[in-house]
Design a protein around this motif. Structure first.
Motif, PDB file in Angstrom:
ATOM      1  N   SER A 496       0.850  -1.193   0.000  1.00 12.39           N
ATOM      2  CA  SER A 496       0.000   0.000   0.000  1.00 12.39           C
ATOM      3  C   SER A 496       0.884   1.241   0.000  1.00 12.39           C
ATOM      4  N   PRO A 497       1.406   1.614  -1.153  1.00 10.29           N
ATOM      5  CA  PRO A 497       2.307   2.774  -1.203  1.00 10.29           C
ATOM      6  C   PRO A 497       1.550   4.095  -1.223  1.00 10.29           C
ATOM      7  N   ALA A 498       2.278   5.171  -0.939  1.00 12.80           N
ATOM      8  CA  ALA A 498       1.790   6.541  -1.107  1.00 12.80           C
ATOM      9  C   ALA A 498       2.969   7.377  -1.592  1.00 12.80           C
ATOM     10  N   ILE A 499       2.654   8.512  -2.213  1.00 13.31           N
ATOM     11  CA  ILE A 499       3.688   9.365  -2.803  1.00 13.31           C
ATOM     12  C   ILE A 499       3.767  10.679  -2.049  1.00 13.31           C
ATOM     13  N   LEU A 500       4.991  11.131  -1.805  1.00 13.05           N
ATOM     14  CA  LEU A 500       5.252  12.457  -1.243  1.00 13.05           C
ATOM     15  C   LEU A 500       5.940  13.303  -2.314  1.00 13.05           C
ATOM     16  N   THR A 501       5.400  14.490  -2.568  1.00 10.59           N
ATOM     17  CA  THR A 501       5.999  15.374  -3.561  1.00 10.59           C
ATOM     18  C   THR A 501       5.977  16.806  -3.063  1.00 10.59           C
ATOM     19  N   VAL A 514      -3.010  16.559   1.661  1.00 17.34           N
ATOM     20  CA  VAL A 514      -3.066  15.117   1.456  1.00 17.34           C
ATOM     21  C   VAL A 514      -4.340  14.803   0.695  1.00 17.34           C
ATOM     22  N   LEU A 515      -4.210  14.051  -0.397  1.00  9.30           N
ATOM     23  CA  LEU A 515      -5.332  13.779  -1.282  1.00  9.30           C
ATOM     24  C   LEU A 515      -5.417  12.291  -1.594  1.00  9.30           C
ATOM     25  N   PRO A 540      -2.506   7.299  -2.715  1.00 11.06           N
ATOM     26  CA  PRO A 540      -2.663   8.606  -2.065  1.00 11.06           C
ATOM     27  C   PRO A 540      -1.438   9.484  -2.308  1.00 11.06           C
ATOM     28  N   LEU A 541      -1.675  10.796  -2.150  1.00 10.07           N
ATOM     29  CA  LEU A 541      -0.611  11.745  -2.458  1.00 10.07           C
ATOM     30  C   LEU A 541      -0.513  12.784  -1.360  1.00 10.07           C
ATOM     31  N   GLY A 542       0.728  13.007  -0.883  1.00  8.24           N
ATOM     32  CA  GLY A 542       0.986  14.074   0.060  1.00  8.24           C
ATOM     33  C   GLY A 542       1.818  15.154  -0.606  1.00  8.24           C
ATOM     34  N   ILE A 543       1.376  16.433  -0.484  1.00  9.07           N
ATOM     35  CA  ILE A 543       2.046  17.530  -1.173  1.00  9.07           C
ATOM     36  C   ILE A 543       2.512  18.542  -0.135  1.00  9.07           C
ATOM     37  N   ARG A 547       8.497  17.582   3.728  1.00  5.11           N
ATOM     38  CA  ARG A 547       8.021  16.236   3.432  1.00  5.11           C
ATOM     39  C   ARG A 547       7.834  15.380   4.699  1.00  5.11           C
ATOM     40  N   TYR A 548       8.621  15.601   5.737  1.00  3.55           N
ATOM     41  CA  TYR A 548       8.470  14.822   6.974  1.00  3.55           C
ATOM     42  C   TYR A 548       7.111  15.091   7.611  1.00  3.55           C
ATOM     43  N   GLU A 549       6.751  16.376   7.777  1.00  7.66           N
ATOM     44  CA  GLU A 549       5.461  16.719   8.369  1.00  7.66           C
ATOM     45  C   GLU A 549       4.308  16.256   7.480  1.00  7.66           C
ATOM     46  N   THR A 550       4.482  16.387   6.149  1.00  5.87           N
ATOM     47  CA  THR A 550       3.439  15.939   5.226  1.00  5.87           C
ATOM     48  C   THR A 550       3.245  14.429   5.347  1.00  5.87           C
ATOM     49  N   ALA A 551       4.349  13.688   5.504  1.00  5.76           N
ATOM     50  CA  ALA A 551       4.244  12.234   5.652  1.00  5.76           C
ATOM     51  C   ALA A 551       3.473  11.858   6.909  1.00  5.76           C
ATOM     52  N   GLN A 552       3.679  12.580   8.001  1.00  9.61           N
ATOM     53  CA  GLN A 552       2.956  12.277   9.233  1.00  9.61           C
ATOM     54  C   GLN A 552       1.449  12.458   9.046  1.00  9.61           C
ATOM     55  N   ILE A 553       1.076  13.539   8.363  1.00  8.10           N
ATOM     56  CA  ILE A 553      -0.358  13.771   8.105  1.00  8.10           C
ATOM     57  C   ILE A 553      -0.912  12.664   7.217  1.00  8.10           C
ATOM     58  N   LEU A 554      -0.183  12.309   6.171  1.00  7.67           N
ATOM     59  CA  LEU A 554      -0.652  11.273   5.247  1.00  7.67           C
ATOM     60  C   LEU A 554      -0.837   9.942   5.972  1.00  7.67           C
ATOM     61  N   LEU A 555       0.109   9.571   6.829  1.00  6.85           N
ATOM     62  CA  LEU A 555       0.015   8.294   7.530  1.00  6.85           C
ATOM     63  C   LEU A 555      -1.162   8.269   8.501  1.00  6.85           C
ATOM     64  N   ARG A 556      -1.532   9.436   9.036  1.00 11.17           N
ATOM     65  CA  ARG A 556      -2.710   9.479   9.903  1.00 11.17           C
ATOM     66  C   ARG A 556      -3.994   9.293   9.081  1.00 11.17           C
ATOM     67  N   GLN A 557      -4.037   9.899   7.891  1.00 10.11           N
ATOM     68  CA  GLN A 557      -5.243   9.810   7.066  1.00 10.11           C
ATOM     69  C   GLN A 557      -5.338   8.485   6.326  1.00 10.11           C
TER      70      GLN A 557
END
Length: 774
Positions: A496-501, A514-515, A540-543, A547-557
């Motif tokens: 279950s991957p997700a992308i950070l950009t 996060v979308l 899913p995509l985190g923008i 990127r560290y803070e965005t990853a934390q939000i994405l992992l929660r969602q």
């Protein structure tokens, strides 16, 4: 001094004025290349052009899509190239004078990957600028004559450093090999493969020239007069007179004898005609010959035309090759030998010493010691046809045995060609201005990285492993398509991957967004590259820039996420990663060896030691891929390299979204806003489309209707049928552009990745990720 020389040439020789600007490096606009990879072959004059023809044919047959250009130094050489090679090559021009600025202009225009220099043309600035530009240099058919060797040896201190620059030196004979070795050419770059002149001598179709009922035909080829231009020393030897006197003696024994007299220099044709008229011998001029023109035998035909001689050799019973009784250095005997006729030469053959020696060793040539020997030699061959036939047969067999060298040379040149890495040639002023800026870039990058690493050290590791997909160079190398590809492959394998950009170019105040997969939001909120991830609808995509803070939000969602893909993250040190995938652009794998702005490197090549694996794009040729792999191992011997292909999936109509396997036209106008637009141009051309107009913008450019209207107008003026762009640029176009580009339509290209050895790559990746889980 050199300016006075050229000024005098232009002033007093009208023929020299034509195309003179080419000698200063100003080539026709049609020669301008938008991508590196051309071949430039330099053949100084007529003889070298003839030698080059079989090699050109071989190289073009093996790689017909590679642009090929030929330069010459002499007017006669250019005429010969136009006459014989125009249909084989993309352009013919005068070689630049040996000034660095002139050479650079040619290199910038042609962008060659390989420069081939025929025989012995050693120019310091030409050689040095070629190598500085990352272009490969080969000397082919190299030779150093007995006459010039003492000068080369005396000035070894000058020539030796220059001759260390070529990547390959292919010589004609063991003698040449020894001489180049003494000039310090590295042994691994020096080889003997034979003489191209033999291959250039395939016998042409016999001439339809009338022979007037002759029973014996003697050809005297390339005769010279006293003190003729090009002679080594002043002399009084008149070969025309010698040949005419010999003919008069032979005529007593051979009443049906025809002599075909072919002077070397066209400028001497009238002079030789006057000599013939004064001799009282019956003669005709070829240019005045009519269908029913009679010639009483014994008689002489003055061949005052160009390009016919080679086709006449097969008619002859014996051939004398001139320039050899006079101290002129001789002329090429191979064409006559290839025709299977006996050949007689004088003692002065130093310009063709290797060929002469080879013929003599195979008893395929008769060499006389002076003018007094010409009559008995020719008379003997005319009297003894069996001996003449044996001599001619041995010559023909020897010439044929030496053919095939062009294939061998081509096999040696292709590996060199595929190791070229083009660098824009810059002068002293440009380098002086840009070098400090490159140093500032390096210091700034080091400062930023050390600060990011310190901050990252204080952060807790993310619960999901991180795979970075990045690059060492600025501009497009395929990072975004590969990130999409990797996400799809990992998902297909049950993860279950997700992308950070980063979301470059977005205009939205939130630090992080996060979308879900396939979310339909404005590009203003996400940036253009993020839209490519969203429209793929895979993960899913985190923008966000952090990127560290965005990853934390994405992992929660999206708590099911078990692997994070960090897009364009090789230089993003603040987020620790478990595996670095570095994308290498096969067209410019090492960023021109310099940091921005001198080159395209984001950081020094030593940074490649951080990579876990390399993905090489646009390196379809095996030789090219092998070269890149070898260089990568110099920086990182433990990281494996894998090759991908960018596959064009389909064209999409901008207005309707309809998918088309091919476009409704072939003449296109292309535009893009990429860090490396050349990649898009190359892809379009590889699909068989002709780009009649191209326009590049800065990376991530947002297009305005007025810009698109201007593009469409210029496209129509250049005869384009349609407009094409990339998927990323399509996102940056305004939503309603039909009226701006009418009556043209806009299509954008969908691409996808194919990875060789995909299973091995995934195994390498899983091995690293498994170690983290343990």
């Amino acid at each position: 001094m050199i300016f006075c020389y050229y000024f005098g040439r232009v002033l007093f020789r009208p023929a020299y004025r034509a195309h003179f600007l080419e000698r200063l490096g100003f080539l026709p606009q049609s020669f301008s290349r938008t991508k590196p990879g051309a071949i430039w072959l330099h053949a100084v004059s007529v003889g070298e052009v003839a030698s080059a023809l079989p090699l050109i044919r071989t190289l073009r047959a093996q790689q017909p899509g590679i642009p090929f250009y030929v330069s010459t130094a002499t007017i006669a050489g250019r005429k010969a190239a136009v006459r014989q090679a125009a249909e084989l090559v993309d352009g013919i021009f005068y070689a630049p004078v040996d000034f660095a600025s002139c050479v650079r202009r040619v290199l910038r225009t042609l962008r060659p990957a390989l420069v081939i220099v025929l025989e012995t043309e050693i120019w310091p600035n030409l050689y040095s600028e070629i190598t500085r530009s990352g272009v490969r240099l080969a000397i082919v058919n190299g030779r150093i004559s007995d006459r010039t060797w003492p000068q080369y040896h005396s000035f070894r201190w000058f020539f030796a450093p220059i001759l260390k620059l070529p990547d390959c030196v292919i010589v004609q004979s063991p003698t040449d090999f020894d001489r180049y070795s003494q000039l310090d050419v590295p042994a691994q770059r020096l080889s003997i493969l034979g003489n191209l002149k033999y291959e250039a001598a395939s016998a042409p179709s016999p001439s339809a020239l009338p022979t007037f009922g002759a029973e014996q035909i003697w050809i005297a080829a390339s005769t010279t007069g006293p003190n003729e231009r090009g002679s080594i020393t002043r002399h009084s030897v008149d070969e025309d007179r010698i040949v005419i006197d010999t003919f008069r003696k032979l005529a007593l024994d051979f009443p049906k004898l025809l002599l075909i007299l072919a002077p070397r220099q066209p400028a001497r044709f009238p002079e030789v005609a006057r000599k013939l008229a004064a001799s009282g011998v019956p003669f005709l001029r070829r240019t005045e010959l009519k269908k029913e023109s009679p010639l009483a035998l014994p008689g002489i035909l003055l061949l005052d035309s160009i390009g016919e001689l080679a086709g006449l050799y097969s008619l002859a019973n014996v051939v004398f090759v001139g320039g050899s009784l006079a101290p002129r250095g001789g002329h090429n005997v191979i064409e006559a030998g290839a025709a299977g006729v006996p050949v007689v030469v004088g003692p002065h053959m130093h310009n063709f010493e290797v060929i002469t020696r080879d013929f003599l060793e195979h008893n395929a040539l008769l060499q006389i010691q002076g003018e007094q020997d010409l009559f008995p030699a020719v008379r003997d061959l005319l009297t003894n046809p069996r001996r003449a036939a044996d001599l001619g047969k041995r010559a023909q067999q020897f010439v044929r045995s030496q053919q095939g060298v062009s294939q061998t040379i081509a096999e040696r040149l292709w590996p060199i060609y595929h190791t070229a890495c083009w660098r824009k040639p810059r002068g002293f002023i440009a380098r002086s201005l840009l070098t400090p800026l490159a140093l500032l870039w390096k210091w700034g990058g080091n400062f930023k990285r050390s600060g990011s690493e310190r901050r990252a050290a204080g952060l807790l590791p993310l619960p999901a492993p991180v795979i970075s997909v990045g690059g060492i160079t600025v501009g497009g190398s395929g990072k975004t398509p590969f990130t999409n590809y990797l996400a799809a492959v990992l998902k297909a394998h049950g993860q279950s991957p997700a992308i950070l950009t980063r979301g470059y170019g977005r205009r939205f105040p939130a630090d992080s967004i996060v979308l879900p997969p396939g979310a339909k939001v404005s590009p203003l909120m996400t940036g253009d590259e993020a839209q490519i991830f969203l429209r793929a609808g895979i993960v899913p995509l985190g923008i966000g820039a952090k990127r560290y803070e965005t990853a934390q939000i994405l992992l929660r969602q999206f708590p099911a996420t078990d692997v994070l893909l960090l897009d364009d993250g090789f230089q993003h040190a603040r987020l620790d990663r478990d595996f670095d995938v570095v994308i290498i652009d096969g067209l410019d794998p090492f960023g021109r060896e310099d940091l921005v702005p001198l080159g395209r490197l984001r950081e020094p090549l030593s940074a490649l030691r951080r990579a876990g694996a390399f993905i090489v794009t646009r390196a379809e040729n095996d030789l090219r891929f092998d070269f890149i792999q070898k260089r990568l191992r110099d920086y990182n011997p433990s990281a494996p390299a894998f090759r991908t292909r960018l596959v064009s999936r389909a064209w999409r109509d901008y207005c309707t979204g309809e998918s088309l396997p091919s476009l409704p036209g072939k003449r296109v106008a292309a535009f893009c806003g990429l860090g490396n637009p050349q990649n898009f141009w190359s892809t379009v051309e590889s699909l068989g489309l002709e780009i009649v107009f191209r326009w590049s913008f800065e990376d991530h450019h947002n297009y305005k209707p007025i810009e698109l209207a201007s593009i469409a107008q210029q496209a129509k003026e250049n005869g384009a049928e349609i407009l094409v762009t990339t998927e990323k640029d399509r996102i940056n176009c305004p939503s309603h552009l039909e009226s701006a580009i009418a009556p043209l339509n806009l299509y954008w290209l969908e691409i996808e990745f194919e990875l060789e050895n995909e299973e091995l790559f995934l195994e390498t990746l899983n091995r690293k990720l498994s170690a983290r889980r343990v």
